[in-house]
Design an enzyme around this catalytic site. Structure first.
Site, PDB file in Angstrom:
ATOM      1  N   LYS A 160      17.368 -61.053  66.523  1.00 27.61           N
ATOM      2  CA  LYS A 160      17.831 -61.173  67.891  1.00 27.61           C
ATOM      3  C   LYS A 160      17.431 -62.525  68.450  1.00 27.61           C
ATOM      4  CE  LYS A 160      14.646 -61.573  70.166  1.00 27.61           C
ATOM      5  NZ  LYS A 160      13.476 -62.514  70.149  1.00 27.61           N
ATOM      6  N   TYR A 177      14.689 -58.312  75.585  1.00 29.52           N
ATOM      7  CA  TYR A 177      14.025 -57.012  75.418  1.00 29.52           C
ATOM      8  C   TYR A 177      14.228 -56.135  76.652  1.00 29.52           C
ATOM      9  CZ  TYR A 177      11.679 -58.551  71.165  1.00 29.52           C
ATOM     10  OH  TYR A 177      11.424 -58.983  69.888  1.00 29.52           O
TER      11      TYR A 177
HETATM   12  P1  NAD Z   1       9.849 -70.215  63.522  1.00 28.36           P
HETATM   13  O1  NAD Z   1      10.037 -71.543  64.130  1.00 28.36           O
HETATM   14  O2  NAD Z   1       8.455 -69.747  63.253  1.00 28.36           O
HETATM   15  O3  NAD Z   1      10.665 -70.102  62.156  1.00 28.36           O
HETATM   16  C1  NAD Z   1      11.988 -70.569  62.041  1.00 28.36           C
HETATM   17  C2  NAD Z   1      12.257 -70.906  60.601  1.00 28.36           C
HETATM   18  O4  NAD Z   1      13.590 -71.458  60.511  1.00 28.36           O
HETATM   19  C3  NAD Z   1      11.300 -71.972  60.035  1.00 28.36           C
HETATM   20  O5  NAD Z   1      10.882 -71.583  58.754  1.00 28.36           O
HETATM   21  C4  NAD Z   1      12.149 -73.227  59.964  1.00 28.36           C
HETATM   22  O6  NAD Z   1      11.754 -74.090  58.913  1.00 28.36           O
HETATM   23  C5  NAD Z   1      13.525 -72.646  59.711  1.00 28.36           C
HETATM   24  N1  NAD Z   1      14.616 -73.539  60.097  1.00 28.36           N
HETATM   25  C6  NAD Z   1      15.744 -73.715  59.385  1.00 28.36           C
HETATM   26  N2  NAD Z   1      16.528 -74.624  59.952  1.00 28.36           N
HETATM   27  C7  NAD Z   1      15.886 -75.086  61.038  1.00 28.36           C
HETATM   28  C8  NAD Z   1      16.201 -76.040  62.032  1.00 28.36           C
HETATM   29  N3  NAD Z   1      17.359 -76.729  62.012  1.00 28.36           N
HETATM   30  N4  NAD Z   1      15.319 -76.231  63.036  1.00 28.36           N
HETATM   31  C9  NAD Z   1      14.170 -75.529  63.098  1.00 28.36           C
HETATM   32  N5  NAD Z   1      13.810 -74.595  62.162  1.00 28.36           N
HETATM   33  C10 NAD Z   1      14.671 -74.379  61.142  1.00 28.36           C
HETATM   34  O7  NAD Z   1      10.608 -69.175  64.485  1.00 28.36           O
HETATM   35  P2  NAD Z   1      10.431 -67.606  64.472  1.00 28.36           P
HETATM   36  O8  NAD Z   1       9.458 -67.220  65.526  1.00 28.36           O
HETATM   37  O9  NAD Z   1      10.191 -67.121  63.096  1.00 28.36           O
HETATM   38  O10 NAD Z   1      11.879 -67.137  64.997  1.00 28.36           O
HETATM   39  C11 NAD Z   1      12.998 -67.060  64.133  1.00 28.36           C
HETATM   40  C12 NAD Z   1      13.991 -66.019  64.663  1.00 28.36           C
HETATM   41  O11 NAD Z   1      13.346 -64.749  64.707  1.00 28.36           O
HETATM   42  C13 NAD Z   1      14.496 -66.275  66.080  1.00 28.36           C
HETATM   43  O12 NAD Z   1      15.845 -65.895  66.176  1.00 28.36           O
HETATM   44  C14 NAD Z   1      13.641 -65.374  66.947  1.00 28.36           C
HETATM   45  O13 NAD Z   1      14.290 -64.951  68.140  1.00 28.36           O
HETATM   46  C15 NAD Z   1      13.422 -64.199  66.018  1.00 28.36           C
HETATM   47  N6  NAD Z   1      12.167 -63.464  66.299  1.00 28.36           N
HETATM   48  C16 NAD Z   1      12.227 -62.123  66.449  1.00 28.36           C
HETATM   49  C17 NAD Z   1      11.087 -61.405  66.711  1.00 28.36           C
HETATM   50  C18 NAD Z   1      11.118 -59.903  66.828  1.00 28.36           C
HETATM   51  O14 NAD Z   1      10.101 -59.313  67.198  1.00 28.36           O
HETATM   52  N7  NAD Z   1      12.232 -59.274  66.498  1.00 28.36           N
HETATM   53  C19 NAD Z   1       9.861 -62.070  66.833  1.00 28.36           C
HETATM   54  C20 NAD Z   1       9.832 -63.456  66.663  1.00 28.36           C
HETATM   55  C21 NAD Z   1      11.002 -64.147  66.397  1.00 28.36           C
END
Ligand code: NAD
Length: 370
Positions: free
Chosen positions: A136, A221
């Site tokens: 999401k 949420y």
């Molecule tokens: P994050 O920044 O920790 O991880 C993102 C990943 O995407 C990294 O490994 C990064 O290297 C990669 N990536 C690939 N292409 C990229 C680009 N062009 N720019 C930046 N990063 C790139 O982020 P996250 O917290 O893991 O969030 C990722 C997704 O998960 C989002 O959509 C977020 O909303 C979702 N999320 C959901 C929950 C939940 O509880 N359901 C919790 C946290 C995050």
């Protein structure tokens, strides 16, 4: 550690004064039943903070298994290969992952990259003939969400959105109470979702990668929660935006939005989404016969809450473990969770977010038809 993760983990500890139940405790709780059915073989795309959390949680799944990765960072791939025993033939990067179509080891790809990348990546996965699980928000607007739904339909694959709360035991219990009529006619929902975001250079504060600010990330949420707690979809939205730091929260990145939703029954919701206040993770709902309050309501858990009948005491099980086992059951057996996790459910939330942004910009009451 990101501010967001710190926020969610702080709530976990302070809410009950105990650390998280360890994942091995969960394994112990759920490993007593033997399982010899099909196992959903998953590749994770995006090995960031949340990808790591999902991978850890999947170690305790019985019906889903991490078998592959898609990443632009070779050093991360090596680390994950060692940690999770992933063979090199199941490792891809963002240029070559269309070749996943020839890999029978992989049934589904879980897209866990920045929001602005979800749509095109999910469509490529669908075209490769694999089921799509996508975090999401599913995209950055309803148009993208609909394109994803259409692409998955055309490719005859499932599209599921990472709505982990739809599998969380206390949440499921309260939704079941509402369905049983134990609250009477639901009348009012209040959702508060927020935390103070850290690093101003992160992708969450860049419009092209995030699609927006707090609303896309955490406000969603309260939107989704209002719908599953009240059991209806809204027909109008009003919204007011406040921005105290236009340097950190640039054009198109919402800092704080208060929004209201009206429902066909006459029920109303009043919500707050923010990147500039801590300790906001609370749901409240009252109906003609009873009420519920959850705080924390959507963090990684344990979720805490009570209703007019007393404390909620369902067990804490790592949300993503339940979610991934549940999604396996959905894909193999068609077993639906209490509230849908499909692409259409995701598009509804995106349409509401589009309406909230429009209402905040124009000051108008925006009608919506879901
Ligand atoms: P994050 O920044 O920790 O991880 C993102 C990943 O995407 C990294 O490994 C990064 O290297 C990669 N990536 C690939 N292409 C990229 C680009 N062009 N720019 C930046 N990063 C790139 O982020 P996250 O917290 O893991 O969030 C990722 C997704 O998960 C989002 O959509 C977020 O909303 C979702 N999320 C959901 C929950 C939940 O509880 N359901 C919790 C946290 C995050």
């Amino acid at each position: 550690m990101s501010t967001r993760r710190k926020f969610i983990e702080n709530i976990t500890v302070s809410a009950i004064g105990l650390p998280l139940l360890s994942s091995s405790a969960n394994l112990f709780a759920s490993s007593t039943e033997k399982y010899d059915g099909p196992i959903l073989k998953i590749a994770i795309m995006g090995l960031g903070s949340y990808g790591n959390r999902v991978a850890e949680a999947m170690l305790n799944c019985k019906k889903a298994k991490l078998v592959g990765v898609i990443s632009g960072t070779p050093s991360k791939i090596t680390k994950w290969q060692e940690k999770y025993g992933i063979p090199t033939k199941n490792c891809y990067n963002y240029d070559n992952f269309d070749a996943i179509k020839d890999n029978d080891d992989i049934d589904a790809v879980y897209v866990i990259t920045p929001n602005g990348l979800h749509c095109e990546q999910a469509i490529r996965v669908a075209k490769a003939g694999k089921h799509v699980i996508c975090e999401k928000p599913m995209g950055v607007n309803a148009k993208e969400g609909q394109r994803m739904v259409d692409a998955c339909k055309a490719a005859n694959v499932k599209l599921l959105i990472g709505y982990r709360m739809h599998y969380e035991p206390k949440t499921v219990h309260v939704i079941q109470m509402r369905k049983n009529g134990e609250f009477g006619q639901p009348k009012f929902f209040q959702g508060q979702s927020g935390f103070v975001i850290g690093d101003p250079t992160q992708w969450r504060l860049k419009k092209e990668l995030s699609g927006g600010g707090a609303m896309m990330d955490i406000g969603i949420y309260s939107i989704n929660g209002a719908r599953y707690m009240l059991g209806e979809d809204p027909i109008w939205v009003t919204a007011q935006e406040t921005k105290t730091d236009p340097v950190k929260f640039k054009e198109g990145i919402d800092e704080t939005i208060q929004f209201q939703m009206g429902f066909p029954s006459g029920a109303v919701a009043n919500c707050l989404s923010t990147y500039n206040m801590n300790n906001l993770d609370r749901f409240f709902m009252t109906g003609s016969k009873g009420w519920m309050e959850m705080k924390p309501s959507t963090g990684y858990g344990p979720i805490e809450g009570r209703t007019h009948k007393g404390e909620l005491n369902q067990p804490h099980i790592t949300h993503q473990t339940l979610q991934m086992d549940g999604m396996s059951e959905l894909i193999f057996d068609g077993k639906q969770p209490i509230v849908p996790v499909d692409g259409e459910e995701g598009v509804k939330d995106m349409k509401i977010i589009d309406a909230v942004f429009l209402a905040a910009k124009t000051g108008d009451k925006v009608t919506i038809n879901l």
